[in-house]
Design an enzyme around this catalytic site. Structure first.
Site, PDB file in Angstrom:
ATOM      1  N   GLY A  26     -53.350 -59.248  27.129  1.00 27.59           N
ATOM      2  CA  GLY A  26     -53.116 -59.009  25.544  1.00 27.59           C
ATOM      3  C   GLY A  26     -52.466 -58.162  24.991  1.00 27.59           C
ATOM      4  O   GLY A  26     -51.867 -57.953  24.009  1.00 27.59           O
ATOM      5  N   THR A  27     -52.357 -56.574  25.504  1.00 26.28           N
ATOM      6  CA  THR A  27     -51.916 -56.095  25.415  1.00 26.28           C
ATOM      7  C   THR A  27     -50.731 -55.757  24.780  1.00 26.28           C
ATOM      8  O   THR A  27     -49.973 -55.766  23.940  1.00 26.28           O
ATOM      9  CB  THR A  27     -52.055 -54.396  26.172  1.00 26.28           C
ATOM     10  N   ASN A  85     -64.213 -55.775  20.466  1.00 28.54           N
ATOM     11  CA  ASN A  85     -64.184 -56.278  22.320  1.00 28.54           C
ATOM     12  C   ASN A  85     -65.782 -55.018  22.416  1.00 28.54           C
ATOM     13  O   ASN A  85     -66.778 -55.728  23.447  1.00 28.54           O
ATOM     14  CB  ASN A  85     -62.929 -55.563  22.849  1.00 28.54           C
ATOM     15  N   GLN A 113     -60.987 -61.685  22.563  1.00 31.22           N
ATOM     16  CA  GLN A 113     -61.911 -61.841  23.168  1.00 31.22           C
ATOM     17  C   GLN A 113     -62.754 -63.096  22.686  1.00 31.22           C
ATOM     18  O   GLN A 113     -63.917 -63.538  22.704  1.00 31.22           O
ATOM     19  CB  GLN A 113     -63.061 -60.486  22.238  1.00 31.22           C
ATOM     20  N   SER A 115     -55.923 -63.328  25.994  1.00 29.62           N
ATOM     21  CA  SER A 115     -55.480 -62.566  27.311  1.00 29.62           C
ATOM     22  C   SER A 115     -56.104 -63.881  28.040  1.00 29.62           C
ATOM     23  O   SER A 115     -57.099 -63.808  28.293  1.00 29.62           O
ATOM     24  CB  SER A 115     -55.902 -61.560  27.617  1.00 29.62           C
ATOM     25  N   HIS A 159     -57.349 -63.108  31.162  1.00 35.01           N
ATOM     26  CA  HIS A 159     -58.971 -62.824  32.593  1.00 35.01           C
ATOM     27  C   HIS A 159     -59.637 -62.544  31.278  1.00 35.01           C
ATOM     28  O   HIS A 159     -60.569 -62.255  31.739  1.00 35.01           O
ATOM     29  CB  HIS A 159     -58.150 -61.311  33.241  1.00 35.01           C
ATOM     30  N   THR A 211     -39.073 -63.111  34.102  1.00 36.54           N
ATOM     31  CA  THR A 211     -39.572 -64.552  34.606  1.00 36.54           C
ATOM     32  C   THR A 211     -40.951 -64.857  34.590  1.00 36.54           C
ATOM     33  O   THR A 211     -42.231 -63.210  35.084  1.00 36.54           O
ATOM     34  CB  THR A 211     -39.398 -63.938  36.466  1.00 36.54           C
ATOM     35  N   CYS A 259     -61.170 -51.443  28.407  1.00 34.02           N
ATOM     36  CA  CYS A 259     -59.976 -50.761  28.686  1.00 34.02           C
ATOM     37  C   CYS A 259     -60.387 -49.312  29.283  1.00 34.02           C
ATOM     38  O   CYS A 259     -59.735 -48.774  30.062  1.00 34.02           O
ATOM     39  CB  CYS A 259     -58.171 -51.623  28.534  1.00 34.02           C
TER      40      CYS A 259
HETATM   41  N1  PLP Z   1     -57.407 -56.757  22.902  1.00 33.62           N
HETATM   42  C1  PLP Z   1     -58.577 -56.565  22.898  1.00 33.62           C
HETATM   43  C2  PLP Z   1     -59.794 -57.062  21.849  1.00 33.62           C
HETATM   44  C3  PLP Z   1     -59.418 -56.239  23.707  1.00 33.62           C
HETATM   45  O1  PLP Z   1     -60.546 -56.150  24.057  1.00 33.62           O
HETATM   46  C4  PLP Z   1     -58.052 -56.332  24.762  1.00 33.62           C
HETATM   47  C5  PLP Z   1     -59.286 -55.776  26.770  1.00 33.62           C
HETATM   48  O2  PLP Z   1     -59.998 -55.138  26.509  1.00 33.62           O
HETATM   49  C6  PLP Z   1     -56.515 -55.993  24.493  1.00 33.62           C
HETATM   50  C7  PLP Z   1     -56.967 -56.424  23.577  1.00 33.62           C
HETATM   51  C8  PLP Z   1     -56.362 -56.379  25.614  1.00 33.62           C
HETATM   52  O3  PLP Z   1     -55.552 -57.356  26.918  1.00 33.62           O
HETATM   53  P1  PLP Z   1     -55.174 -57.225  28.003  1.00 33.62           P
HETATM   54  O4  PLP Z   1     -56.216 -56.248  29.309  1.00 33.62           O
HETATM   55  O5  PLP Z   1     -55.271 -58.666  28.583  1.00 33.62           O
HETATM   56  O6  PLP Z   1     -54.020 -56.205  27.866  1.00 33.62           O
END
Ligand code: PLP
Length: 365
Positions: free
Chosen positions: A68-69, A141, A169, A189, A191, A229, A311
Protein backbone atom coordinates in the site's frame (compact mmCIF):
# COMPACT_ATOMS: atom_id res chain seq x y z
CA UNK A 1 -2.69 -14.95 22.51
CA UNK A 2 -5.75 -13.30 21.00
CA UNK A 3 -5.15 -11.29 17.85
CA UNK A 4 -7.32 -8.19 17.47
CA UNK A 5 -5.06 -6.06 15.27
CA UNK A 6 -6.41 -6.81 11.79
CA UNK A 7 -5.86 -3.27 10.53
CA UNK A 8 -2.13 -3.73 11.11
CA UNK A 9 -2.27 -6.97 9.16
CA UNK A 10 -4.93 -9.63 8.65
CA UNK A 11 -4.16 -13.28 9.36
CA UNK A 12 -3.26 -15.14 6.17
CA UNK A 13 -6.30 -16.79 4.59
CA UNK A 14 -5.92 -20.52 3.80
CA UNK A 15 -6.74 -19.84 0.14
CA UNK A 16 -3.89 -17.32 0.04
CA UNK A 17 -1.46 -19.76 1.65
CA UNK A 18 -2.34 -22.41 -0.94
CA UNK A 19 -1.84 -19.90 -3.74
CA UNK A 20 1.60 -18.99 -2.36
CA UNK A 21 2.63 -22.65 -2.24
CA UNK A 22 1.52 -23.20 -5.84
CA UNK A 23 3.28 -20.06 -7.08
CA UNK A 24 6.51 -20.78 -5.23
CA UNK A 25 7.23 -23.87 -7.29
CA UNK A 26 7.14 -21.86 -10.50
CA UNK A 27 10.74 -21.19 -11.40
CA UNK A 28 10.41 -18.62 -14.14
CA UNK A 29 10.58 -14.87 -14.22
CA UNK A 30 7.34 -13.54 -15.75
CA UNK A 31 9.40 -11.38 -18.12
CA UNK A 32 11.38 -14.34 -19.56
CA UNK A 33 10.23 -15.50 -23.00
CA UNK A 34 10.96 -19.24 -22.41
CA UNK A 35 8.54 -21.88 -21.16
CA UNK A 36 9.20 -21.35 -17.45
CA UNK A 37 8.82 -17.60 -17.88
CA UNK A 38 5.58 -18.09 -19.81
CA UNK A 39 4.19 -20.25 -16.98
CA UNK A 40 4.94 -17.48 -14.49
CA UNK A 41 3.48 -14.89 -16.87
CA UNK A 42 0.28 -16.91 -17.23
CA UNK A 43 -0.23 -16.83 -13.45
CA UNK A 44 0.64 -13.14 -13.27
CA UNK A 45 -1.82 -12.29 -16.05
CA UNK A 46 -4.50 -14.41 -14.39
CA UNK A 47 -4.01 -12.58 -11.08
CA UNK A 48 -4.14 -9.24 -12.86
CA UNK A 49 -7.37 -10.11 -14.65
CA UNK A 50 -9.03 -11.47 -11.52
CA UNK A 51 -8.09 -8.52 -9.27
CA UNK A 52 -9.02 -6.03 -12.00
CA UNK A 53 -12.40 -7.60 -12.55
CA UNK A 54 -13.16 -7.61 -8.81
CA UNK A 55 -12.42 -3.88 -8.67
CA UNK A 56 -14.03 -3.09 -12.07
CA UNK A 57 -10.91 -1.80 -13.77
CA UNK A 58 -9.25 -2.68 -17.08
CA UNK A 59 -6.41 -5.19 -16.51
CA UNK A 60 -4.00 -2.84 -18.30
CA UNK A 61 -4.61 -0.47 -15.41
CA UNK A 62 -3.67 -2.73 -12.53
CA UNK A 63 -0.09 -1.91 -11.53
CA UNK A 64 1.40 -4.39 -9.09
CA UNK A 65 3.52 -2.87 -6.32
CA UNK A 66 5.19 -4.02 -3.11
CA UNK A 67 2.20 -2.91 -1.00
CA UNK A 68 0.00 0.00 0.00
CA UNK A 69 2.78 2.47 0.76
CA UNK A 70 4.29 2.08 -2.67
CA UNK A 71 0.92 2.19 -4.43
CA UNK A 72 0.02 5.43 -2.67
CA UNK A 73 3.43 6.96 -3.31
CA UNK A 74 3.16 6.08 -7.00
CA UNK A 75 -0.21 7.80 -7.18
CA UNK A 76 0.87 10.92 -5.29
CA UNK A 77 4.18 11.36 -7.12
CA UNK A 78 3.14 9.95 -10.49
CA UNK A 79 -0.41 11.21 -11.01
CA UNK A 80 0.33 14.18 -8.77
CA UNK A 81 3.39 15.24 -10.78
CA UNK A 82 3.23 19.01 -11.28
CA UNK A 83 -0.13 19.20 -9.49
CA UNK A 84 -1.24 20.84 -6.29
CA UNK A 85 -2.09 18.06 -3.82
CA UNK A 86 -5.05 18.36 -1.49
CA UNK A 87 -4.56 15.70 1.17
CA UNK A 88 -7.06 14.69 3.87
CA UNK A 89 -5.92 15.41 7.43
CA UNK A 90 -6.55 11.84 8.57
CA UNK A 91 -4.72 10.10 5.70
CA UNK A 92 -2.23 7.40 6.55
CA UNK A 93 1.44 8.44 6.48
CA UNK A 94 1.73 6.44 3.26
CA UNK A 95 -0.14 9.35 1.66
CA UNK A 96 0.66 12.24 4.00
CA UNK A 97 4.38 11.70 3.59
CA UNK A 98 4.37 10.52 -0.03
CA UNK A 99 4.97 13.88 -1.65
CA UNK A 100 8.43 14.62 -2.94
CA UNK A 101 7.51 18.30 -2.95
CA UNK A 102 5.76 19.24 0.30
CA UNK A 103 5.26 22.83 -0.91
CA UNK A 104 2.55 21.51 -3.21
CA UNK A 105 0.62 19.87 -0.34
CA UNK A 106 -2.43 21.44 1.31
CA UNK A 107 -4.16 19.64 4.19
CA UNK A 108 -7.93 19.18 4.01
CA UNK A 109 -9.62 19.27 7.41
CA UNK A 110 -12.14 16.69 8.58
CA UNK A 111 -15.38 17.10 10.52
CA UNK A 112 -15.46 16.07 14.21
CA UNK A 113 -16.86 12.68 13.19
CA UNK A 114 -13.74 12.04 11.08
CA UNK A 115 -15.22 12.48 7.61
CA UNK A 116 -13.70 14.86 5.13
CA UNK A 117 -15.14 18.38 5.24
CA UNK A 118 -16.84 18.61 1.83
CA UNK A 119 -17.60 22.32 2.13
CA UNK A 120 -13.92 23.15 2.60
CA UNK A 121 -12.94 20.78 -0.19
CA UNK A 122 -15.33 22.60 -2.52
CA UNK A 123 -13.91 25.95 -1.44
CA UNK A 124 -10.33 24.82 -2.10
CA UNK A 125 -11.28 23.37 -5.45
CA UNK A 126 -12.72 26.73 -6.49
CA UNK A 127 -9.11 27.84 -6.97
CA UNK A 128 -8.53 26.55 -10.49
CA UNK A 129 -5.22 28.37 -10.99
CA UNK A 130 -3.35 25.04 -10.86
CA UNK A 131 -4.11 21.44 -11.74
CA UNK A 132 -5.01 19.47 -8.62
CA UNK A 133 -4.82 15.94 -7.25
CA UNK A 134 -7.14 15.26 -4.30
CA UNK A 135 -6.21 12.39 -1.94
CA UNK A 136 -8.98 11.14 0.34
CA UNK A 137 -8.96 7.67 1.88
CA UNK A 138 -11.98 5.36 1.71
CA UNK A 139 -11.77 3.96 5.25
CA UNK A 140 -9.55 5.21 8.03
CA UNK A 141 -7.08 2.77 9.56
CA UNK A 142 -7.45 4.08 13.13
CA UNK A 143 -11.18 4.75 13.40
CA UNK A 144 -12.64 2.80 10.49
CA UNK A 145 -14.54 5.96 9.45
CA UNK A 146 -15.72 5.74 5.84
CA UNK A 147 -15.48 8.86 3.71
CA UNK A 148 -18.23 9.93 1.28
CA UNK A 149 -16.04 9.27 -1.75
CA UNK A 150 -18.83 9.61 -4.32
CA UNK A 151 -19.44 13.15 -3.06
CA UNK A 152 -15.73 13.89 -3.08
CA UNK A 153 -15.56 12.57 -6.63
CA UNK A 154 -18.49 14.73 -7.75
CA UNK A 155 -16.71 17.85 -6.47
CA UNK A 156 -13.44 16.77 -8.11
CA UNK A 157 -15.14 16.16 -11.47
CA UNK A 158 -16.85 19.56 -11.34
CA UNK A 159 -13.47 21.19 -10.71
CA UNK A 160 -11.59 18.95 -13.19
CA UNK A 161 -9.35 17.71 -10.39
CA UNK A 162 -7.99 14.18 -10.17
CA UNK A 163 -8.93 11.94 -7.25
CA UNK A 164 -6.74 9.30 -5.61
CA UNK A 165 -8.31 7.04 -3.00
CA UNK A 166 -6.32 5.00 -0.48
CA UNK A 167 -8.60 1.98 -0.09
CA UNK A 168 -6.03 -0.16 1.74
CA UNK A 169 -8.31 -0.73 4.76
CA UNK A 170 -11.51 -0.99 2.75
CA UNK A 171 -10.72 -3.52 0.03
CA UNK A 172 -11.93 -6.96 1.10
CA UNK A 173 -14.02 -5.47 3.92
CA UNK A 174 -16.61 -3.62 1.87
CA UNK A 175 -17.54 -3.56 -1.82
CA UNK A 176 -15.08 -1.44 -3.78
CA UNK A 177 -15.70 -0.58 -7.42
CA UNK A 178 -13.38 2.03 -8.89
CA UNK A 179 -15.98 3.42 -11.36
CA UNK A 180 -18.63 3.56 -8.64
CA UNK A 181 -16.28 5.47 -6.36
CA UNK A 182 -15.52 7.82 -9.25
CA UNK A 183 -11.80 7.72 -8.43
CA UNK A 184 -8.93 8.07 -10.90
CA UNK A 185 -6.77 5.73 -8.85
CA UNK A 186 -7.15 3.40 -5.89
CA UNK A 187 -4.45 1.82 -3.70
CA UNK A 188 -4.74 -1.63 -2.13
CA UNK A 189 -2.49 -3.95 -0.13
CA UNK A 190 -2.64 -7.76 0.01
CA UNK A 191 -1.85 -8.22 3.70
CA UNK A 192 -4.80 -6.04 4.75
CA UNK A 193 -7.28 -8.59 3.42
CA UNK A 194 -5.56 -11.85 4.21
CA UNK A 195 -2.86 -12.09 1.55
CA UNK A 196 0.89 -12.12 1.99
CA UNK A 197 2.84 -9.04 3.02
CA UNK A 198 4.83 -7.64 0.11
CA UNK A 199 2.22 -7.15 -2.63
CA UNK A 200 -0.23 -4.41 -3.42
CA UNK A 201 -1.56 -2.57 -6.42
CA UNK A 202 -2.42 0.81 -7.77
CA UNK A 203 -5.48 0.45 -9.97
CA UNK A 204 -6.52 3.17 -12.37
CA UNK A 205 -9.76 4.14 -14.07
CA UNK A 206 -9.74 4.12 -17.87
CA UNK A 207 -10.28 1.73 -20.75
CA UNK A 208 -6.69 1.64 -21.94
CA UNK A 209 -3.31 1.84 -20.18
CA UNK A 210 -3.01 5.13 -18.29
CA UNK A 211 0.44 6.66 -18.26
CA UNK A 212 1.98 7.08 -14.78
CA UNK A 213 5.57 8.30 -14.48
CA UNK A 214 7.37 5.51 -12.58
CA UNK A 215 9.25 5.95 -9.33
CA UNK A 216 11.58 3.19 -10.48
CA UNK A 217 11.98 2.58 -14.18
CA UNK A 218 14.12 -0.58 -14.01
CA UNK A 219 13.32 -3.15 -16.66
CA UNK A 220 10.06 -1.50 -17.68
CA UNK A 221 7.72 -4.01 -16.03
CA UNK A 222 4.08 -3.06 -15.43
CA UNK A 223 4.02 -1.21 -18.78
CA UNK A 224 6.88 1.01 -17.72
CA UNK A 225 5.02 2.26 -14.67
CA UNK A 226 6.82 0.16 -12.03
CA UNK A 227 10.12 -1.48 -12.84
CA UNK A 228 11.23 -4.61 -10.98
CA UNK A 229 10.44 -8.31 -11.11
CA UNK A 230 6.96 -8.93 -9.74
CA UNK A 231 6.65 -10.84 -6.42
CA UNK A 232 4.59 -13.63 -7.95
CA UNK A 233 3.77 -15.71 -4.82
CA UNK A 234 2.63 -12.58 -2.97
CA UNK A 235 0.60 -11.42 -5.97
CA UNK A 236 -1.01 -14.87 -6.31
CA UNK A 237 -1.91 -14.69 -2.61
CA UNK A 238 -3.43 -11.25 -3.15
CA UNK A 239 -5.71 -12.64 -5.85
CA UNK A 240 -6.74 -15.64 -3.74
CA UNK A 241 -7.30 -13.53 -0.62
CA UNK A 242 -9.42 -10.98 -2.44
CA UNK A 243 -11.51 -13.65 -4.12
CA UNK A 244 -12.05 -15.34 -0.72
CA UNK A 245 -12.80 -12.09 1.11
CA UNK A 246 -15.42 -11.08 -1.43
CA UNK A 247 -16.92 -14.56 -1.71
CA UNK A 248 -17.39 -14.76 2.08
CA UNK A 249 -18.01 -11.21 3.32
CA UNK A 250 -18.26 -10.95 7.11
CA UNK A 251 -20.20 -8.31 8.96
CA UNK A 252 -18.51 -7.88 12.32
CA UNK A 253 -20.67 -4.99 13.50
CA UNK A 254 -22.62 -7.10 16.01
CA UNK A 255 -19.40 -8.18 17.73
CA UNK A 256 -17.92 -4.68 17.45
CA UNK A 257 -21.05 -3.12 18.97
CA UNK A 258 -21.06 -5.66 21.80
CA UNK A 259 -17.45 -4.80 22.53
CA UNK A 260 -18.11 -1.06 22.42
CA UNK A 261 -21.17 -1.07 24.62
CA UNK A 262 -19.25 -3.08 27.24
CA UNK A 263 -16.18 -0.85 27.29
CA UNK A 264 -18.29 2.31 27.32
CA UNK A 265 -19.46 1.14 30.76
CA UNK A 266 -15.82 1.49 31.84
CA UNK A 267 -15.81 5.18 30.90
CA UNK A 268 -14.30 4.68 27.46
CA UNK A 269 -15.56 6.40 24.34
CA UNK A 270 -15.61 5.19 20.73
CA UNK A 271 -14.21 7.73 18.26
CA UNK A 272 -15.93 8.22 14.95
CA UNK A 273 -18.95 6.19 16.08
CA UNK A 274 -21.33 8.82 14.63
CA UNK A 275 -20.05 8.24 11.11
CA UNK A 276 -20.35 5.17 8.87
CA UNK A 277 -17.50 2.84 9.80
CA UNK A 278 -15.83 -0.42 8.87
CA UNK A 279 -17.58 -3.14 10.83
CA UNK A 280 -14.33 -4.48 12.33
CA UNK A 281 -12.77 -1.32 13.74
CA UNK A 282 -13.12 0.36 17.10
CA UNK A 283 -11.08 3.31 18.26
CA UNK A 284 -11.51 3.48 22.03
CA UNK A 285 -10.30 6.33 24.17
CA UNK A 286 -10.00 5.94 27.90
CA UNK A 287 -9.57 9.38 29.50
CA UNK A 288 -6.63 9.56 31.91
CA UNK A 289 -4.96 6.35 30.75
CA UNK A 290 -2.14 6.67 28.23
CA UNK A 291 -2.26 4.50 25.13
CA UNK A 292 1.10 2.94 26.03
CA UNK A 293 -0.18 1.86 29.46
CA UNK A 294 -3.31 0.32 27.94
CA UNK A 295 -1.30 -1.44 25.28
CA UNK A 296 1.19 -2.90 27.76
CA UNK A 297 -1.50 -4.08 30.18
CA UNK A 298 -3.46 -5.78 27.39
CA UNK A 299 -0.32 -7.26 25.86
CA UNK A 300 0.53 -8.80 29.24
CA UNK A 301 -2.99 -10.19 29.36
CA UNK A 302 -2.38 -11.82 25.95
CA UNK A 303 -4.16 -9.42 23.56
CA UNK A 304 -2.67 -7.96 20.40
CA UNK A 305 -4.23 -4.56 19.82
CA UNK A 306 -2.67 -1.28 18.80
CA UNK A 307 -2.35 2.38 19.60
CA UNK A 308 -2.01 5.06 16.97
CA UNK A 309 -1.60 4.02 13.40
CA UNK A 310 -0.97 0.46 12.33
CA UNK A 311 2.51 0.73 11.02
CA UNK A 312 3.77 2.99 13.77
CA UNK A 313 2.56 1.13 16.82
CA UNK A 314 6.21 0.53 17.72
CA UNK A 315 6.53 4.30 18.25
CA UNK A 316 3.33 5.06 20.12
CA UNK A 317 2.47 8.75 20.02
CA UNK A 318 -0.52 11.07 19.90
CA UNK A 319 -2.69 10.15 16.98
CA UNK A 320 -2.78 12.73 14.16
CA UNK A 321 -6.18 11.30 13.22
CA UNK A 322 -7.70 12.12 16.60
CA UNK A 323 -6.04 15.55 16.63
CA UNK A 324 -7.62 16.23 13.24
CA UNK A 325 -11.02 15.25 14.71
CA UNK A 326 -10.52 17.85 17.43
CA UNK A 327 -9.85 15.30 20.18
CA UNK A 328 -6.54 16.86 21.22
CA UNK A 329 -6.92 15.99 24.90
CA UNK A 330 -7.65 12.36 24.16
CA UNK A 331 -5.27 11.74 21.25
CA UNK A 332 -2.76 10.06 23.57
CA UNK A 333 -5.36 7.81 25.20
CA UNK A 334 -6.53 5.80 22.22
CA UNK A 335 -6.53 2.11 21.64
CA UNK A 336 -7.47 0.51 18.34
CA UNK A 337 -9.20 -2.83 18.33
CA UNK A 338 -9.60 -4.25 14.83
CA UNK A 339 -11.30 -7.61 14.51
CA UNK A 340 -9.78 -10.03 11.99
CA UNK A 341 -11.79 -12.01 9.43
CA UNK A 342 -11.51 -15.17 11.58
CA UNK A 343 -12.38 -13.61 14.96
CA UNK A 344 -14.58 -15.63 17.31
CA UNK A 345 -17.21 -14.29 19.71
CA UNK A 346 -15.30 -15.70 22.69
CA UNK A 347 -12.26 -13.58 21.72
CA UNK A 348 -14.39 -10.47 22.07
CA UNK A 349 -15.83 -11.66 25.38
CA UNK A 350 -12.36 -12.33 26.74
CA UNK A 351 -11.21 -8.93 25.55
CA UNK A 352 -14.13 -7.24 27.30
CA UNK A 353 -13.12 -8.94 30.53
CA UNK A 354 -9.45 -7.99 30.20
CA UNK A 355 -10.30 -4.40 29.22
CA UNK A 356 -12.52 -4.07 32.28
CA UNK A 357 -9.74 -5.33 34.56
CA UNK A 358 -7.22 -3.00 32.94
CA UNK A 359 -9.54 0.00 33.26
CA UNK A 360 -10.35 -0.78 36.93
CA UNK A 361 -6.66 -1.17 37.81
CA UNK A 362 -5.73 2.07 36.07
CA UNK A 363 -8.53 3.95 37.80
CA UNK A 364 -7.18 2.69 41.12
CA UNK A 365 -3.64 4.04 40.36
N1 PLP B 1 -2.84 3.05 3.85
C1 PLP B 1 -3.50 2.70 4.95
C2 PLP B 1 -4.85 3.30 5.22
C3 PLP B 1 -2.95 1.79 5.84
O1 PLP B 1 -3.61 1.44 6.95
C4 PLP B 1 -1.67 1.25 5.55
C5 PLP B 1 -1.02 0.32 6.52
O2 PLP B 1 -1.37 0.28 7.68
C6 PLP B 1 -1.01 1.63 4.37
C7 PLP B 1 -1.63 2.54 3.55
C8 PLP B 1 0.32 1.07 4.01
O3 PLP B 1 0.18 -0.23 3.49
P1 PLP B 1 1.41 -1.26 3.44
O4 PLP B 1 1.61 -1.76 4.82
O5 PLP B 1 0.97 -2.33 2.51
O6 PLP B 1 2.57 -0.50 2.91
Amino acid sequence: MIYLDANATEPLRPQARDAVMDAMVLVGNPSSPHGAGRQARTLLDHARRSISSLLDVHPDNCIFTSGGTEANTLAVRGLGKGRRRLVGATEHDAVRKASDDMDRVEVLPVLPDGRIDLAILEERLADRSQETLVCVMLANNETGVINPISEVSRLCRAAQAMLHVDAVQAVGRMPVSVPELGADSVALSAHKFGGLKGAGALVLAGNGPVVVPPMQAGGGQERGRRGGTQALPAIASMMAALEAALAHPVDLSTLRDRLESAVLQQGARACGADAPRLSNTSCLVLPGVRSEAQLIALDLAGFCVSAGSACSSGKVGGSHVLHAMGLDDLAGNALRVSLPWNVEARHVDEFILAYGQMAERRKAV
